[in-house]
Design a protein around this motif. Sequence first.
Motif, PDB file in Angstrom:
ATOM      1  N   VAL A 268       0.865  -1.173   0.000  1.00  0.00           N
ATOM      2  CA  VAL A 268       0.000   0.000   0.000  1.00  0.00           C
ATOM      3  C   VAL A 268       0.906   1.229   0.000  1.00  0.00           C
ATOM      4  O   VAL A 268       1.652   1.457   0.955  1.00  0.00           O
ATOM      5  CB  VAL A 268      -0.942   0.028   1.224  1.00  0.00           C
ATOM      6  CG1 VAL A 268      -1.781   1.311   1.207  1.00  0.00           C
ATOM      7  CG2 VAL A 268      -1.843  -1.202   1.240  1.00  0.00           C
ATOM      8  N   ARG A 270       1.581   5.434  -1.891  1.00  0.00           N
ATOM      9  CA  ARG A 270       1.318   6.453  -2.893  1.00  0.00           C
ATOM     10  C   ARG A 270       2.219   6.157  -4.099  1.00  0.00           C
ATOM     11  O   ARG A 270       3.281   5.554  -3.945  1.00  0.00           O
ATOM     12  CB  ARG A 270       1.630   7.844  -2.337  1.00  0.00           C
ATOM     13  CG  ARG A 270       0.688   8.306  -1.240  1.00  0.00           C
ATOM     14  CD  ARG A 270       1.096   9.644  -0.658  1.00  0.00           C
ATOM     15  NE  ARG A 270       2.383   9.585   0.010  1.00  0.00           N
ATOM     16  CZ  ARG A 270       3.489  10.182  -0.399  1.00  0.00           C
ATOM     17  NH1 ARG A 270       3.488  10.888  -1.536  1.00  0.00           N
ATOM     18  NH2 ARG A 270       4.615  10.090   0.271  1.00  0.00           N
ATOM     19  N   PHE A 303      -1.869  -1.644  -3.956  1.00  0.00           N
ATOM     20  CA  PHE A 303      -2.634  -0.400  -3.915  1.00  0.00           C
ATOM     21  C   PHE A 303      -1.638   0.739  -4.085  1.00  0.00           C
ATOM     22  O   PHE A 303      -0.784   0.967  -3.216  1.00  0.00           O
ATOM     23  CB  PHE A 303      -3.394  -0.264  -2.604  1.00  0.00           C
ATOM     24  CG  PHE A 303      -4.439  -1.332  -2.389  1.00  0.00           C
ATOM     25  CD1 PHE A 303      -4.920  -2.096  -3.449  1.00  0.00           C
ATOM     26  CD2 PHE A 303      -4.941  -1.578  -1.127  1.00  0.00           C
ATOM     27  CE1 PHE A 303      -5.886  -3.076  -3.260  1.00  0.00           C
ATOM     28  CE2 PHE A 303      -5.904  -2.560  -0.928  1.00  0.00           C
ATOM     29  CZ  PHE A 303      -6.373  -3.306  -1.982  1.00  0.00           C
ATOM     30  N   TYR A 305      -1.742   4.556  -4.766  1.00  0.00           N
ATOM     31  CA  TYR A 305      -2.652   5.687  -4.823  1.00  0.00           C
ATOM     32  C   TYR A 305      -1.968   6.906  -5.443  1.00  0.00           C
ATOM     33  O   TYR A 305      -0.843   7.250  -5.056  1.00  0.00           O
ATOM     34  CB  TYR A 305      -3.162   6.020  -3.427  1.00  0.00           C
ATOM     35  CG  TYR A 305      -3.893   4.865  -2.778  1.00  0.00           C
ATOM     36  CD1 TYR A 305      -4.733   4.035  -3.523  1.00  0.00           C
ATOM     37  CD2 TYR A 305      -3.742   4.590  -1.427  1.00  0.00           C
ATOM     38  CE1 TYR A 305      -5.413   2.983  -2.937  1.00  0.00           C
ATOM     39  CE2 TYR A 305      -4.421   3.535  -0.826  1.00  0.00           C
ATOM     40  CZ  TYR A 305      -5.258   2.729  -1.586  1.00  0.00           C
ATOM     41  OH  TYR A 305      -5.924   1.687  -1.005  1.00  0.00           O
ATOM     42  N   SER A 307      -0.262  10.255  -6.526  1.00  0.00           N
ATOM     43  CA  SER A 307       0.367  11.308  -5.740  1.00  0.00           C
ATOM     44  C   SER A 307       0.982  12.329  -6.676  1.00  0.00           C
ATOM     45  O   SER A 307       1.578  11.971  -7.695  1.00  0.00           O
ATOM     46  CB  SER A 307       1.453  10.691  -4.844  1.00  0.00           C
ATOM     47  OG  SER A 307       2.174  11.679  -4.145  1.00  0.00           O
ATOM     48  N   THR A 318       3.145   6.777 -12.494  1.00  0.00           N
ATOM     49  CA  THR A 318       1.878   6.080 -12.274  1.00  0.00           C
ATOM     50  C   THR A 318       1.506   5.246 -13.496  1.00  0.00           C
ATOM     51  O   THR A 318       1.067   4.093 -13.363  1.00  0.00           O
ATOM     52  CB  THR A 318       0.761   7.096 -11.965  1.00  0.00           C
ATOM     53  OG1 THR A 318       1.118   7.854 -10.807  1.00  0.00           O
ATOM     54  CG2 THR A 318      -0.564   6.393 -11.691  1.00  0.00           C
ATOM     55  N   ASP A 345      -7.120   3.944  -6.940  1.00  0.00           N
ATOM     56  CA  ASP A 345      -8.022   4.902  -6.309  1.00  0.00           C
ATOM     57  C   ASP A 345      -7.932   4.711  -4.794  1.00  0.00           C
ATOM     58  O   ASP A 345      -7.984   3.608  -4.280  1.00  0.00           O
ATOM     59  CB  ASP A 345      -9.466   4.731  -6.787  1.00  0.00           C
ATOM     60  CG  ASP A 345      -9.965   3.314  -6.588  1.00  0.00           C
ATOM     61  OD1 ASP A 345      -9.220   2.371  -6.924  1.00  0.00           O
ATOM     62  OD2 ASP A 345     -11.089   3.137  -6.082  1.00  0.00           O
ATOM     63  N   ASP A 346      -7.761   5.820  -4.091  1.00  0.00           N
ATOM     64  CA  ASP A 346      -7.502   5.797  -2.650  1.00  0.00           C
ATOM     65  C   ASP A 346      -8.723   5.301  -1.883  1.00  0.00           C
ATOM     66  O   ASP A 346      -9.837   5.766  -2.106  1.00  0.00           O
ATOM     67  CB  ASP A 346      -7.130   7.211  -2.184  1.00  0.00           C
ATOM     68  CG  ASP A 346      -6.424   7.206  -0.848  1.00  0.00           C
ATOM     69  OD1 ASP A 346      -6.449   6.168  -0.168  1.00  0.00           O
ATOM     70  OD2 ASP A 346      -5.855   8.252  -0.478  1.00  0.00           O
ATOM     71  N   ASP A 347      -8.511   4.357  -0.990  1.00  0.00           N
ATOM     72  CA  ASP A 347      -9.594   3.796  -0.184  1.00  0.00           C
ATOM     73  C   ASP A 347      -8.977   3.257   1.102  1.00  0.00           C
ATOM     74  O   ASP A 347      -8.412   2.166   1.126  1.00  0.00           O
ATOM     75  CB  ASP A 347     -10.310   2.685  -0.960  1.00  0.00           C
ATOM     76  CG  ASP A 347     -11.547   2.151  -0.227  1.00  0.00           C
ATOM     77  OD1 ASP A 347     -11.561   2.163   1.014  1.00  0.00           O
ATOM     78  OD2 ASP A 347     -12.485   1.718  -0.915  1.00  0.00           O
ATOM     79  N   PHE A 348      -9.082   4.019   2.183  1.00  0.00           N
ATOM     80  CA  PHE A 348      -8.422   3.651   3.438  1.00  0.00           C
ATOM     81  C   PHE A 348      -8.989   2.357   4.008  1.00  0.00           C
ATOM     82  O   PHE A 348      -8.236   1.497   4.498  1.00  0.00           O
ATOM     83  CB  PHE A 348      -8.555   4.787   4.455  1.00  0.00           C
ATOM     84  CG  PHE A 348      -7.840   4.533   5.754  1.00  0.00           C
ATOM     85  CD1 PHE A 348      -6.486   4.251   5.768  1.00  0.00           C
ATOM     86  CD2 PHE A 348      -8.522   4.569   6.958  1.00  0.00           C
ATOM     87  CE1 PHE A 348      -5.809   4.016   6.962  1.00  0.00           C
ATOM     88  CE2 PHE A 348      -7.864   4.335   8.159  1.00  0.00           C
ATOM     89  CZ  PHE A 348      -6.501   4.059   8.151  1.00  0.00           C
ATOM     90  N   SER A 351      -7.486  -0.485   2.245  1.00  0.00           N
ATOM     91  CA  SER A 351      -6.100  -0.675   2.670  1.00  0.00           C
ATOM     92  C   SER A 351      -6.041  -1.469   3.970  1.00  0.00           C
ATOM     93  O   SER A 351      -5.234  -2.394   4.117  1.00  0.00           O
ATOM     94  CB  SER A 351      -5.406   0.675   2.848  1.00  0.00           C
ATOM     95  OG  SER A 351      -5.332   1.381   1.629  1.00  0.00           O
TER      96      SER A 351
END
Length: 458
Positions: A268, A270, A303, A305, A307, A318, A345-348, A351
């Motif tokens: 996980v 960025r 993951f 994400y 940045s 990316t 796509d960011d998803d805490f 993660s």
Amino acid sequence: MVSEHAAKVLVASNRGPVSYTLREDGSLDSKRGGGGLVSGLSAVEDKVWVCAALSDGDREAVRRGVSEPGVRMLDIDASVHTDAYNGIANSVLWFVHHMLYQTPLEPVFDAEFRRQWASYEAYNRAFAEALAEEADPGSAVLVQDYHLTLVPGMLRDLRPDLRIGHFSHTPWAPVDYFRLLPDDIGEQVLHGILGADRAAFLTRRWADAFIGCCTEILGGTGGTRIGVHGLGADADFLRRRSHEADVDQRMATLREQVGAGRKTIVRVDRTELSKNIVRGLHAYRALLEERPEWRERVVHVAFAYPSRQDLAVYRDYTAEVQRVAEDINATYGTADWTPVLLHVDDDFARSLAAYRLADVALVNPIRDGMNLVAKEVPVVSDHGCALVLSREAGAYEELGDDAIVVNPYDVSATAAALHEALTLDDDERSARTGRLADAATALPPQRWFLDQLDALRG
């Protein structure tokens, strides 16, 4: 001067604890941020947080006088902020400390650099002036990171009564690499931080590198004290949050996508150049190629994400992450097995679900100030997780004994480490996870912040 007990605590950082979005109807929507600094500051009641307005919504909030108690957001000219943040902080200072330059071609310190550096000076001056206005006599001021290296010196000139600290969340470059900066700029950065009573770092290695730069370039650190505070994971928050309903839902989805009976290698990050995601994917490809017994038996849950997508080099990186992942899937994938499960796509919550499911965590940065992912995974792991860890991550100092340690540039050795991690005995993996979790939570965010404050006031 008032007593220390009556003095305020101030913190300065580029990003603050709240951000604003301008809705179509003209109203403002606020959102609270997270992270170690936000958690750490919750330990202090009487505080002011000085930060920059980063978005149009933030700037509109400042113009309307909208704010949260204890937060002062600075409406610095957008072009000045862009020069200071993207042009200098993220494209020069970040590159120096993470040793990211392709030196045959870069850096090029020309007239455009000097123009942007003037904006960086102006940006730092705006923070110094705001802190000087906000601080009670004798206040403690904790300045954060590479965005604000000049603030301590500027603030010292304005308010010699203050207790000033600076904390670096990045690595610090060794002196030979730091000297890529123009001589006068390097000296200005060092003098800026040495305006603080105390300069602190995440690890002894980074602190020693700073001392080395000061000694070689300036002749020493003057009267500035040097400290080390290794930010740990917030165990209580992570364990509570990782068992909420949305995380359970994402775990069910991930299990279905991975497939029954398969092991998982989780990362996980960025999509930051220093995180070394592409070499991690190449190492996974080498594992599948050299040890075909793992085909259809393991999935790399990656993951990555986005940045700093306003910088072309980050957009290109990316795209390369996505290209390599797609190529691995095209080469090795089968009808019911996708070797790389990539999400950008960011998803805490997702993660945290991956943390809980991970058999192996891959944390292989080129260079990293600390890397909290390495600390967070062992804390929330359901069944124990082997950690493959770069020796260039700050977390190596605390976690190296119980991790499988790699040279981040050595793809073949990283592939071998992944195999070792996947085949680790269950009892050994469980025992290592317990020790990793203990080390990872030794200095949780609130204690981390209070220790700095106590040391600054001491």
